[in-house]
Design a protein around this motif. Structure first.
Motif, PDB file in Angstrom:
ATOM      1  N   GLU A  93       7.352  -5.493   2.644  1.00 30.70           N
ATOM      2  CA  GLU A  93       6.557  -6.275   1.578  1.00 30.70           C
ATOM      3  C   GLU A  93       5.318  -6.453   1.782  1.00 30.70           C
ATOM      4  O   GLU A  93       4.642  -6.755   3.181  1.00 30.70           O
ATOM      5  N   PHE A  97       4.393  -7.597  -3.159  1.00 25.76           N
ATOM      6  CA  PHE A  97       5.337  -6.743  -3.678  1.00 25.76           C
ATOM      7  C   PHE A  97       6.321  -6.297  -2.724  1.00 25.76           C
ATOM      8  O   PHE A  97       5.930  -5.955  -1.503  1.00 25.76           O
ATOM      9  N   GLU A 101       8.578   0.727  -4.193  1.00 23.93           N
ATOM     10  CA  GLU A 101       7.576   1.861  -4.561  1.00 23.93           C
ATOM     11  C   GLU A 101       6.329   1.309  -4.172  1.00 23.93           C
ATOM     12  O   GLU A 101       5.980   0.111  -3.613  1.00 23.93           O
ATOM     13  N   PHE A 103       2.290  -0.013  -4.595  1.00 25.04           N
ATOM     14  CA  PHE A 103       1.679  -0.423  -5.778  1.00 25.04           C
ATOM     15  C   PHE A 103       0.178  -0.460  -5.581  1.00 25.04           C
ATOM     16  O   PHE A 103      -0.245   0.292  -4.605  1.00 25.04           O
ATOM     17  N   ALA A 115      -3.771   3.101  -4.270  1.00 21.84           N
ATOM     18  CA  ALA A 115      -2.196   3.040  -4.076  1.00 21.84           C
ATOM     19  C   ALA A 115      -1.769   2.702  -2.697  1.00 21.84           C
ATOM     20  O   ALA A 115      -2.422   3.429  -2.073  1.00 21.84           O
ATOM     21  N   ARG A 142      -2.890  -6.436 -10.182  1.00 20.79           N
ATOM     22  CA  ARG A 142      -2.055  -5.480  -9.160  1.00 20.79           C
ATOM     23  C   ARG A 142      -0.827  -5.482  -9.685  1.00 20.79           C
ATOM     24  O   ARG A 142      -0.171  -6.236 -10.478  1.00 20.79           O
ATOM     25  N   MET A 143      -0.416  -4.127  -9.385  1.00 13.33           N
ATOM     26  CA  MET A 143       0.953  -3.766 -10.059  1.00 13.33           C
ATOM     27  C   MET A 143       1.629  -2.549  -9.362  1.00 13.33           C
ATOM     28  O   MET A 143       0.957  -1.870  -8.643  1.00 13.33           O
ATOM     29  N   TYR A 144       2.890  -2.282  -9.600  1.00 11.17           N
ATOM     30  CA  TYR A 144       3.645  -1.254  -8.968  1.00 11.17           C
ATOM     31  C   TYR A 144       2.848   0.112  -9.440  1.00 11.17           C
ATOM     32  O   TYR A 144       2.365   0.184 -10.661  1.00 11.17           O
ATOM     33  N   LEU A 145       2.947   1.293  -8.826  1.00 10.33           N
ATOM     34  CA  LEU A 145       2.330   2.544  -9.068  1.00 10.33           C
ATOM     35  C   LEU A 145       2.785   3.085 -10.465  1.00 10.33           C
ATOM     36  O   LEU A 145       2.201   3.649 -11.086  1.00 10.33           O
ATOM     37  N   GLU A 147       3.868   1.580 -12.822  1.00 10.65           N
ATOM     38  CA  GLU A 147       3.320   0.558 -13.961  1.00 10.65           C
ATOM     39  C   GLU A 147       1.766   1.099 -14.182  1.00 10.65           C
ATOM     40  O   GLU A 147       1.571   1.118 -15.264  1.00 10.65           O
ATOM     41  N   TRP A 148       1.228   1.416 -13.209  1.00  8.69           N
ATOM     42  CA  TRP A 148      -0.342   1.679 -13.278  1.00  8.69           C
ATOM     43  C   TRP A 148      -0.211   2.885 -13.874  1.00  8.69           C
ATOM     44  O   TRP A 148      -1.290   3.241 -14.674  1.00  8.69           O
TER      45      TRP A 148
END
Length: 157
Positions: A93, A97, A101, A103, A115, A142-145, A147-148
């Motif tokens: 973590e 996150f 996967e 982020f 990323a 910020r978000m998971y890849l 989603e990006w």
């Protein structure tokens, strides 16, 4: 004047165990100095990592010390969780996150993001795989890849 980063150093408690760990990541062993220091190439003849055997590895982690980020390709990063797990390494973590996967953290100046996925070496030194990603949609969260990729419009489906 400055052309890049040539070397970085980390403290380790067991030099041979750490050499084996970093070779498992793909670094190439170059040499030892007096059985207390080892150098491994990150990219042959360009930059390397020095590992110092010491009994002082218990120094509390802080991002300003005991941390190295290895640049990887986007394709490599997309497969990094499986790649690390198959080698017996455990993604961890980071920044809230879960390591399911990679982020992305957008650059505050816009235009791109980073990323990444984080993991530790056997002594708790913080490591990450990271690559720069475009940000044509000017995303700020910020978000998971995955989603990006979907939100930024450059997903390769």
């Amino acid at each position: 004047m400055i052309k890049g980063l040539y070397e970085a150093h980390l403290p380790v408690s067991d030099l041979n165990r750490s050499i084996e760990f970093y070779e498992g990541l793909g670094l190439e062993f170059d040499h030892k100095v007096e059985d207390r220091l080892a150098f491994l190439w990150i990219i042959k003849d360009q930059n390397w990592l020095g590992l110092w055997q010491t009994d002082k590895v218990e120094v509390e982690y802080h991002p300003s010390i005991r941390h190295i980020a290895f640049e990887v390709s986007l394709e490599g990063l997309k497969h990094s969780v499986t790649w690390l797990t198959n080698k017996g390494y455990t993604p961890r973590e980071a920044f809230g996150f879960e390591p399911s996967e990679p982020f992305v953290m957008p650059n505050p100046n816009g235009g791109f993001g980073h990323a990444k996925i984080h993991f530790n070496d056997p002594d708790g030194n913080s490591l990450e795989f990271i690559c720069k990603v475009s940000n044509p949609a000017d995303l700020t969260e910020r978000m998971y890849l995955s989603e990006w990729e979907e939100l930024s419009g450059w997903s390769r489906k």
